[in-house]
Design a protein around this motif. Structure first.
Motif, PDB file in Angstrom:
ATOM      1  N   ARG A 180       9.169   3.521  -1.737  1.00 56.55           N
ATOM      2  CA  ARG A 180       9.695   4.209  -0.568  1.00 56.55           C
ATOM      3  C   ARG A 180      11.173   3.865  -0.420  1.00 56.55           C
TER       4      ARG A 180
ATOM      5  N   VAL B 165       0.812  -1.227   0.000  1.00 53.07           N
ATOM      6  CA  VAL B 165       0.000   0.000   0.000  1.00 53.07           C
ATOM      7  C   VAL B 165       0.841   1.270   0.000  1.00 53.07           C
ATOM      8  N   LEU B 166       2.118   1.181   0.302  1.00 52.65           N
ATOM      9  CA  LEU B 166       2.931   2.386   0.420  1.00 52.65           C
ATOM     10  C   LEU B 166       3.510   2.865  -0.903  1.00 52.65           C
TER      11      LEU B 166
ATOM     12  N   CYS C  58      -4.154 -10.622   0.005  1.00 53.10           N
ATOM     13  CA  CYS C  58      -3.710  -9.742   1.083  1.00 53.10           C
ATOM     14  C   CYS C  58      -4.543  -9.965   2.320  1.00 53.10           C
TER      15      CYS C  58
END
Ligand code: SF4
Lengths: 153, 467
Positions: free
Chosen positions: A113, A109-110, A133
């Motif tokens: 990064r 979900v990020l 998930c």
């Protein structure tokens, strides 16, 4: 533990997995590379007597040196990249890599990064993909067995 | 509404000690901001006050001697935000993993003392984290835990997002505490934006939180059985946990209840037949779980392995700010559900085991007690259908909001700072984060082979702590 016996029948019926296979035996080494622990919870149930992955000739082993399959969860944090690589290098060949869960498959979900490598694929060659998930215990067992049937080891 | 109390950097220690000693408040977490700000949330009953100051030249006085629970918070702020803490010496790295060994381990020396390093990868389906035991023979003298291998930068990633978009960051911090973390986050945003949950919303969230506690407590009882190698127990409780999670999926569409929490509302509902079906299935589950528990209490070979192992003394639990079942098992009557007006826990009292011995046995027993209480609570809460409902505006707004929830592992505190309707800072201090130092404390003096058992009796999440 009468509770167990009563539940076992029901859960096995629900799981609708086959009866187990012939003579194959493969060792699976799990590595958590930054999961939210959801994939671990479900994987834990796959190897309990409920779904009983062992009857398909698959078992979780304690060392990568005994493993044929490296089963990885999580988006691969930069801090776990090193240990993951070490575990992979310690395995005998031929070996397979399985990415378990959407995070490991590069759909966390990020997004992109600096704390994350982002997917298993970016570090190791992936042979088996288990989506979800987290995928339910039954989905993990089914997808793993289907992929192995296709790869035919 | 949460009060914000600005403090001059020089007066930081005085402000914290006044809060603790004079006003009887409890330290609930501290966090740094990108612009050199330093905050601590102090808790009293259902109220929260946030102390805030600006570090001077990047430094602020340490409070670890006043509030031992702030130990990890200060180490984290140093590693992630570069804050210095005057008087916190040595300031050991926590999240920073590049430091050489001597800088982060406790110096332990003596004849025959050596270190045993375990992890980050463990021999089973376990989360990643590193443990370094200082031992003489089999006896553990001290334990240094080095977590944060799973640090994903969730809080940093939430910065700048709209509050609704950052909800998933709180949710994916940890699957097993997904409801607790997201409810705490939603409450924090609602607190900051002046929203108050309706009666239906309060009841909905309480149901979800208790369903989460139910499968976790079943799991944890099984994990302790596994810790002593008692297979019938671990398998029976794994099966019960699976059943509880299946009920979650049937009622709310997900085994870990992902996607059931939203800010100012609730995306799920249960009509009368669905609520009735869930209630009936939970009654059956309750009966089987209690029967399983009765079997365990008569398994003498297992019970004999639990007494006196991994004792966490009451004094240590209080001093270190331990929360949840682990605290209650040591005799601390603390439960964030009590008096929580944003949820429905009227009349609840913290469970207390017959003997608060603080050992593995007590931590096991407390879960069985709470399991029963949770089933009873759910039975009552589900006597009515669950309607979709929201929160009403009109309360006072605040630049910082605080949400507090009792997760299966204890009090989780989420704080959110909003600037121009965006998340300027989100801080999630889960019960696991609060309790990890206590695992090391309870381990000292025990035998090395007992560590997995002691660890499982706390059953903390690595994911929640690492974020
Ligand atoms: S795929 Fe989902 S359950 Fe698995 S680690 Fe990622 S967020 Fe967690």
């Amino acid at each position: 533990m009468f509770v167990l016996l009563r539940q076992l029948g029901e859960i096995r019926r629900r799981a609708r997995l086959g009866r187990g296979s012939g003579t194959r035996w493969l060792g699976v080494r799990h590595v958590d590379a930054g999961s939210c622990n959801g994939c671990e919870h479900e994987l834990g149930l796959v190897t309990s007597p409920l779904h009983d992955l062992q009857r398909f000739g698959l078992d979780i082993v304690a060392s990568p040196r005994h493993a044929d399959i490296l089963l990885i969860t999580g988006p691969v944090t930069t801090r776990m990249a090193g240990p993951l690589r070490t575990a992979y290098d310690a395995m005998p060949t031929p070996r397979l890599v399985a990415a378990l869960g959407d995070c490991a498959l590069g759909r966390n979900v990020l997004g992109e990064r600096t704390e994350l490598i982002g997917s298993v694929e970016r570090l190791l060659p992936v042979d088996i993909r288990i989506v979800g998930c987290p995928p339910t215990p039954r989905e993990i067992a089914e997808q793993l067995l289907d992929a192995l049937a296709e790869l035919g080891p | 509404m949460t009060l914000l109390r600005p403090v001059a950097a020089r007066a930081w220690r005085a402000a914290v000690s006044e809060a603790i000693e004079r006003r009887g408040e409890r330290f609930g977490g501290a966090w740094a901001t990108r612009d050199g700000g330093w905050r601590a949330v102090m808790l009293a009953g259902d109220e929260a006050v946030v102390l805030c100051c600006d570090a001077e030249d990047g430094r602020v006085d340490s409070i670890v001697d006043i509030a031992a629970a702030a130990l990890w918070d200060e180490r984290e702020a140093h590693d992630l935000h570069g804050l210095g803490f005057i008087g916190h010496d040595p300031l050991r790295p926590l999240i920073e993993h590049t430091a050489e060994l001597e800088r982060w381990v406790t110096p332990v020396s003596g004849e025959g003392v050596h270190q045993v390093a375990v992890g980050p990868i463990h021999a089973g389906v376990i989360e990643s984290g590193h443990f370094r035991f200082h031992v003489v023979g089999e006896r553990i003298l001290a334990l240094d835990t080095r977590l944060f291998h799973k640090h994903r930068g969730l809080e940093r990633a939430a910065e700048g997002l709209a509050p609704d978009d950052a909800l998933k960051h709180a949710g994916r911090a940890c699957a097993a505490c997904a409801v607790a973390n997201t409810v705490a986050y939603a409450q924090a945003v609602e607190d900051a934006t002046g929203l108050w949950p309706s009666a239906d919303l309060r009841r909905q969230r309480t149901v979800l939180l208790e369903l989460e506690r139910l499968y976790n407590h079943l799991h944890d009882i099984g994990a302790i059985c596994a810790g002593v190698g008692f297979a019938p127990g671990s398998m029976a409780f794994a099966a019960l946990k699976d059943r509880a999670q299946e009920l979650n999926a049937q009622a709310f569409g997900h085994r870990f209840l992902f996607g059931t929490v939203a800010i100012g509302g609730i995306p799920v509902a249960l009509d009368p037949p669905a609520a009735g079906a869930l209630r009936g299935a939970l009654r059956e589950l309750r009966a089987d779980a209690l029967a399983g528990w009765r079997d365990l209490t008569f398994a003498a070979s297992m019970q004999a392995r639990l007494d006196g192992v991994g004792v966490l003394e009451l004094e240590d639990a209080l001093r270190m700010g331990v929360v949840g079942p682990a605290a209650r098992a040591s005799g601390v009557p603390l439960d964030a559900r009590v008096g929580n007006r944003r949820l429905v826990y009227g009349g609840l009292r913290p469970a207390s085991p017959p003997a608060a011995t603080g050992d593995v046995a007590a931590r096991l027993r407390i879960r069985a007690l709470e399991l029963e209480a949770t089933c009873d609570m759910l039975d009552e809460l589900l006597s009515l259908p669950l309607a979709r409902d929201g929160a009403s505006p009109g309360r006072e707004r605040s630049p910082v909001g605080v949400g507090r929830v009792e997760s299966p592992r204890g009090e989780t505190v989420c704080t959110v700072e909003l600037v121009a309707a965006r998340v300027a800072r989100m801080h999630l201090r889960s019960a696991s984060y609060a309790n990890w130092p206590a695992v090391a404390r309870a381990t000292a003096g025990n035998l090395l082979p007992d560590f997995p058992l002691i660890n499982k009796s706390f059953e903390l999440c690595y994911a929640c702590a690492d974020r």
